[in-house]
Design a protein around this motif. Structure first.
Motif, PDB file in Angstrom:
ATOM      1  N   MET A  24       1.268  -1.375   0.236  1.00  0.00           N
ATOM      2  CA  MET A  24      -0.250   0.073  -0.064  1.00  0.00           C
ATOM      3  C   MET A  24       0.819   1.184   0.377  1.00  0.00           C
ATOM      4  O   MET A  24       0.743   2.357  -0.795  1.00  0.00           O
ATOM      5  CB  MET A  24      -0.573   0.048   0.776  1.00  0.00           C
ATOM      6  N   ARG A  25       2.206   1.536   0.833  1.00  0.00           N
ATOM      7  CA  ARG A  25       3.011   2.392   0.839  1.00  0.00           C
ATOM      8  C   ARG A  25       3.310   2.393  -1.086  1.00  0.00           C
ATOM      9  O   ARG A  25       3.829   3.340  -0.913  1.00  0.00           O
ATOM     10  CB  ARG A  25       4.037   2.442   1.751  1.00  0.00           C
ATOM     11  N   LYS A  27       2.111   1.377  -3.284  1.00  0.00           N
ATOM     12  CA  LYS A  27       1.414   2.720  -4.714  1.00  0.00           C
ATOM     13  C   LYS A  27       0.552   3.439  -4.190  1.00  0.00           C
ATOM     14  O   LYS A  27       0.529   4.537  -4.718  1.00  0.00           O
ATOM     15  CB  LYS A  27      -0.370   1.228  -3.872  1.00  0.00           C
ATOM     16  N   LYS A  28       1.012   3.788  -2.818  1.00  0.00           N
ATOM     17  CA  LYS A  28       0.420   5.655  -2.830  1.00  0.00           C
ATOM     18  C   LYS A  28       1.585   6.232  -2.930  1.00  0.00           C
ATOM     19  O   LYS A  28       1.533   7.467  -3.469  1.00  0.00           O
ATOM     20  CB  LYS A  28       0.140   5.623  -1.216  1.00  0.00           C
ATOM     21  N   LEU A  31       1.489   6.842  -6.766  1.00  0.00           N
ATOM     22  CA  LEU A  31       0.506   7.397  -7.198  1.00  0.00           C
ATOM     23  C   LEU A  31       0.935   9.334  -7.151  1.00  0.00           C
ATOM     24  O   LEU A  31       0.340  10.025  -7.555  1.00  0.00           O
ATOM     25  CB  LEU A  31      -1.556   7.480  -5.962  1.00  0.00           C
ATOM     26  N   LYS A  32       0.976   9.118  -6.071  1.00  0.00           N
ATOM     27  CA  LYS A  32       1.779  10.653  -5.714  1.00  0.00           C
ATOM     28  C   LYS A  32       2.359  11.008  -6.917  1.00  0.00           C
ATOM     29  O   LYS A  32       2.461  12.335  -7.470  1.00  0.00           O
ATOM     30  CB  LYS A  32       2.134  10.530  -4.353  1.00  0.00           C
TER      31      LYS A  32
END
Length: 60
Positions: A24-25, A27-28, A31-32
């Motif tokens: 998840m980190r 992916k974030k 995306l950022k």
């Protein structure tokens, strides 16, 4: 696979939870970086379109 089955339920859940958090980190962060790149491109295009509009103005 056998190692996974030899672990207790709590251990499997903890490992799974940690792996999901890592994913998840990532992916974030991706995306950022995509959002930041999009904003850079968008701002660059806006500057170009503004400069083109300004150069088309006729002074009387």
């Amino acid at each position: 696979m056998n190692n996974w089955m030899n672990l207790s339920k709590e251990e499997r859940l903890e490992i799974d939870f940690n792996e999901k958090n890592i994913i998840m980190r990532k992916k974030k962060a991706l995306l950022k970086s995509i959002r930041e790149e999009y904003l850079k491109i968008k701002n660059k295009e806006q500057k170009i379109s503004k400069s083109q509009k300004n150069s088309k103005k006729v002074i009387y």
